[in-house]
Scaffold this motif. Structure first.
Motif, PDB file in Angstrom:
ATOM      1  N   ARG A  59     -22.723  -3.379 -16.781  1.00 22.21           N
ATOM      2  CA  ARG A  59     -23.565  -4.412 -17.232  1.00 22.21           C
ATOM      3  C   ARG A  59     -23.773  -5.531 -16.294  1.00 22.21           C
ATOM      4  O   ARG A  59     -24.688  -6.218 -16.654  1.00 22.21           O
ATOM      5  N   ARG A  60     -23.359  -5.458 -15.265  1.00 17.61           N
ATOM      6  CA  ARG A  60     -23.582  -6.199 -14.127  1.00 17.61           C
ATOM      7  C   ARG A  60     -23.231  -5.907 -12.819  1.00 17.61           C
ATOM      8  O   ARG A  60     -22.288  -5.305 -12.443  1.00 17.61           O
ATOM      9  N   ILE A  61     -24.495  -5.748 -12.039  1.00 11.22           N
ATOM     10  CA  ILE A  61     -24.384  -5.435 -10.526  1.00 11.22           C
ATOM     11  C   ILE A  61     -24.692  -6.347  -9.714  1.00 11.22           C
ATOM     12  O   ILE A  61     -25.674  -7.319  -9.828  1.00 11.22           O
ATOM     13  N   GLU A  62     -23.887  -6.474  -8.728  1.00 10.52           N
ATOM     14  CA  GLU A  62     -24.069  -7.664  -7.687  1.00 10.52           C
ATOM     15  C   GLU A  62     -24.416  -6.820  -6.417  1.00 10.52           C
ATOM     16  O   GLU A  62     -23.571  -6.140  -5.816  1.00 10.52           O
ATOM     17  N   VAL A  63     -25.603  -7.417  -5.673  1.00 10.12           N
ATOM     18  CA  VAL A  63     -26.090  -6.853  -4.323  1.00 10.12           C
ATOM     19  C   VAL A  63     -25.981  -8.021  -3.360  1.00 10.12           C
ATOM     20  O   VAL A  63     -26.653  -8.837  -3.638  1.00 10.12           O
ATOM     21  N   PHE A  64     -25.279  -7.725  -2.041  1.00  7.69           N
ATOM     22  CA  PHE A  64     -25.088  -8.537  -1.156  1.00  7.69           C
ATOM     23  C   PHE A  64     -26.237  -8.002   0.053  1.00  7.69           C
ATOM     24  O   PHE A  64     -26.003  -7.074   0.359  1.00  7.69           O
ATOM     25  N   ASP A  65     -26.492  -9.268   0.591  1.00 10.53           N
ATOM     26  CA  ASP A  65     -27.078  -8.939   1.996  1.00 10.53           C
ATOM     27  C   ASP A  65     -27.224 -10.248   2.861  1.00 10.53           C
ATOM     28  O   ASP A  65     -26.906 -11.212   2.288  1.00 10.53           O
ATOM     29  N   ASN A  66     -27.031 -10.056   4.049  1.00  8.39           N
ATOM     30  CA  ASN A  66     -27.177 -11.039   4.921  1.00  8.39           C
ATOM     31  C   ASN A  66     -28.339 -11.044   5.744  1.00  8.39           C
ATOM     32  O   ASN A  66     -29.107 -10.096   5.904  1.00  8.39           O
ATOM     33  N   SER A  67     -28.620 -12.297   6.354  1.00 11.83           N
ATOM     34  CA  SER A  67     -29.772 -12.551   6.886  1.00 11.83           C
ATOM     35  C   SER A  67     -29.692 -13.653   8.168  1.00 11.83           C
ATOM     36  O   SER A  67     -28.893 -14.534   8.060  1.00 11.83           O
ATOM     37  N   HIS A  68     -30.263 -13.288   9.422  1.00  8.48           N
ATOM     38  CA  HIS A  68     -30.196 -14.459  10.589  1.00  8.48           C
ATOM     39  C   HIS A  68     -31.187 -13.566  11.668  1.00  8.48           C
ATOM     40  O   HIS A  68     -31.606 -12.593  11.461  1.00  8.48           O
ATOM     41  N   ILE A  69     -31.176 -14.502  12.453  1.00  8.95           N
ATOM     42  CA  ILE A  69     -32.147 -14.114  13.721  1.00  8.95           C
ATOM     43  C   ILE A  69     -31.212 -14.389  14.918  1.00  8.95           C
ATOM     44  O   ILE A  69     -30.592 -15.386  15.391  1.00  8.95           O
ATOM     45  N   GLN A  70     -30.616 -13.376  15.577  1.00 11.19           N
ATOM     46  CA  GLN A  70     -29.952 -13.423  16.942  1.00 11.19           C
ATOM     47  C   GLN A  70     -28.517 -14.505  16.372  1.00 11.19           C
ATOM     48  O   GLN A  70     -28.447 -15.035  17.299  1.00 11.19           O
ATOM     49  N   GLY A  71     -28.134 -14.120  15.124  1.00  5.74           N
ATOM     50  CA  GLY A  71     -27.125 -15.067  15.044  1.00  5.74           C
ATOM     51  C   GLY A  71     -27.215 -16.531  14.189  1.00  5.74           C
ATOM     52  O   GLY A  71     -26.276 -17.312  13.977  1.00  5.74           O
TER      53      GLY A  71
END
Length: 621
Positions: free
Chosen positions: A399-411
């Protein structure tokens, strides 16, 4: 006052016991289950009469019968009037979210157009939130898109500036908007203050629905200019008339007999509801928005409409006229409540014929069509969730899906993003962004970033909903990554004492082609789904949405950092002083080189502030 029921008793017996101690005062009652959870909040003109209806063992709808059966105790609050009871009831519903009450789940504010009057050349812009800035506000508009379209129309016809005061002050030559005939360039003196004020007045007449008068005035001015052989001015007026005509021709519903109203229509089917709201202001349609209130396990149309009106106008000023497809339970009481909130008379109407009835029917048709689409999408979504549960061997459809992702440019400027999906699709109000704060995380350390994000997420869940009763705990975590990321996430959750939430990693296959994804679970072999499997497309959409959200968050943070100034670090230098300094010296670097005497020459900079600014840069140097 709380009255406890005898132990292990529920239903009519409990309600009848409370009935003995009630009088005929107006007020609010709460029905609670055996665990103390609030099942229902209701209001009554006469508490004793209202509660006595529940004590009967006949004449109840299936929904009310279930609610009575589950009731183990009740709470009561008396009020002076029934209007106060209605207001308190809706406040408690929004706060407690009882299972059997109708609940409006979308509480986003609506944008307005602001003609800011604090400057000699007023700026026209989109505004959302508290109306604290000096100027005239026009709205509400149904969406940012509706506001942006109207602003573009106003610029084309009335040539008003949209730039900020700081940009205005810094201009030395006209910008592109002047070149494409969407601004009169007051920043560089291309129009006098009086002539610009006339444009502002015309724009406000347009927003009030008096465009015919404006067009007639422009036609007269054009004829006079042509007669005086001022052909350039006549051509400019001709272009404005053309733009105004184009605006009038593309506007949607422009009722002649309704200057200001909200048109609200309700459609219900299969226990689901859709409410369409159309905003009519100045005899113009300013867009529409659909809402899908929770129906409280099967409330009827009058109850749904009453709850929607009370909750929708909780933080919005209602117009003088509200046209409805369905009368609420008590229209007179609702009109009294809305009139109190507006500080003037508000009229509710259910028109049967004429232009007003056509407006309501149009809204009702939209509500029916929107509900049909949503129900079809929900059915598809339910099949996808069933397929997801089967593919990932889950105990049931999540009933609840959590999707995680990270973002950066060379840290640099690292952020984490979380999106949420469920039976009704993406739940954008539940999306979250995480600015990575850990100083010990090395640049580009995705594992360290994920550890911080998940630790913050689940520590908050454990603090706010330790019993997992609020529907905020996920049934499935999706991670963009392979075996290493999944193992790391499982370890992070184990450290937090959370080991019962399934974790699935979505990794590109050997060729890193979309469609060849591999799925990883802790302690199990990776597997793939067939290329044309709808569940595979569903997971791809979830992953891509998480990636979009994380990248957008990262870009916003990076843009904010790029736009930052060393002046932001000086205590006491706010937006006005920052503008004054940059306008005087041209750049923050020039400010840093200025002497105290030179800083004193800037308007609004006192001797103590000049010394503070000078010392700030001197100490840094």
């Amino acid at each position: 006052m709380t009255l406890e029921s005898p132990a292990r008793r529920t239903g009519q017996a409990v309600i009848a016991d409370h009935l003995k101690r009630l009088d005929s005062s107006p007020g609010v009652y709460r029905m609670l289950d055996a665990q103390g959870a609030v099942l229902y909040v209701g209001k009554a003109r006469n508490l004793k009469a209202r509660v006595s209806a529940y004590a009967r063992d006949y004449g109840h709808s299936p929904r009310i019968a279930r609610m009575i059966r589950d009731t183990a105790s009740m709470m009561f609050l008396t009020t002076r009037t029934e209007t106060e009871a209605l207001l308190l009831e809706q406040n408690l519903i929004k706060q407690l979210k009882p299972r059997y009450n109708v609940l409006l789940r979308d509480d986003k504010s609506f944008p307005n157009i602001l003609v800011a009057k604090a400057h000699p050349f007023p700026q026209i812009k989109k505004h959302r939130g508290a109306k604290s800035e000096p100027g005239d506000y026009y709205g509400p508009f149904a969406s940012a898109g509706a506001v942006n379209r109207t602003l573009t129309q106003l610029q084309r016809v009335f040539l008003l500036r949209s730039c900020t005061d700081a940009t205005f002050a810094a201009r030395t030559r006209p910008c592109l908007l002047h070149q494409i005939k969407r601004c009169s360039a007051p920043c560089v003196g291309r129009i006098s203050e009086d002539d610009y004020a006339d444009l502002v007045a015309d724009a406000e007449l347009f927003l009030k629905g008096r465009s015919t008068r404006i067009q007639a005035g422009l036609a007269t001015e054009m004829a006079e200019a042509a007669e005086a052989m001022e052909y350039e001015r006549a051509a400019a007026l001709r272009d404005r008339i053309k733009a105004l005509t184009a605006v009038q021709s593309v506007q949607a519903i422009n009722p002649k007999g309704v200057a200001e109203a909200d048109v609200i229509a309700l459609a219900m089917e299969g226990g689901q509801a859709c409410v369409q709201v159309f905003f009519i202001r100045g005899n113009q349609s300013w867009g529409n928005r659909d809402f899908y209130p929770r129906t409280g396990e099967g409330a009827g149309p009058p109850e749904v409409m009453e709850a929607f009106l009370a909750q929708f106008y909780d933080d919005k000023v209602p117009p003088r006229l509200i046209l409805l497809s369905q009368s609420p339970d008590d229209p007179d009481l609702m009109a009294e409540l809305l009139s109190q909130r507006a500080g003037r008379k508000v009229t509710l109407g259910v028109p049967q014929r004429g232009e007003k009835a056509e407006l309501v029917e149009n809204a009702h048709r939209n509500a029916r069509e929107s509900l049909a689409r949503r129900m079809a999408e929900s059915a598809t979504q339910a099949r996808l969730l069933d397929g997801l549960a089967e593919a990932f061997e889950l105990p049931g459809p999540p009933r609840r899906i959590e999707v995680f992702d990270n973002s950066h440019i060379q840290g640099s400027h690292p952020v984490g993003g979380m999106i949420v999906a469920g039976p009704e699709g993406f739940i954008k109000s539940q999306y979250r962004k995480f600015n990575i704060k850990g100083t010990e995380i090395a640049p580009g350390d995705d594992f360290g970033m994920m550890r911080e994000v998940l630790t913050r997420r689940f520590k908050r869940l454990m603090a706010e909903d330790p019993d997992r009763e609020g529907g905020t705990w996920p049934d499935l975590l999706l991670i963009d990554g392979g075996a290493g990321q999944v193992s790391a996430v499982a370890g992070i959750l184990a450290d937090l004492g959370v080991e019962d939430i399934p974790v699935v990693g979505v990794a590109k296959g050997i060729d890193r082609d979309q469609g060849k994804e591999e799925f990883h679970r802790p302690g199990r072999r990776p597997f793939s789904l067939r290329m044309n499997d709808p569940v595979l497309y569903f997971v791809q959409r979830l992953r891509d949405e998480a990636h979009r959200w994380a990248i957008g968050t990262h870009r916003a943070r990076r843009s904010k950092a790029i736009g930052a100034s060393p002046l932001d670090e000086i205590a006491g230098v706010g937006a006005a002083r920052k503008r004054a300094l940059l306008s005087h010296f041209g750049s923050a670097k020039a400010v840093s080189r200025a002497s105290v005497a030179e800083l004193l020459a800037v308007e609004g900079i006192s001797a103590s502030m000049a010394k503070k600014v000078h010392d700030h840069f001197h100490e840094k140097g």
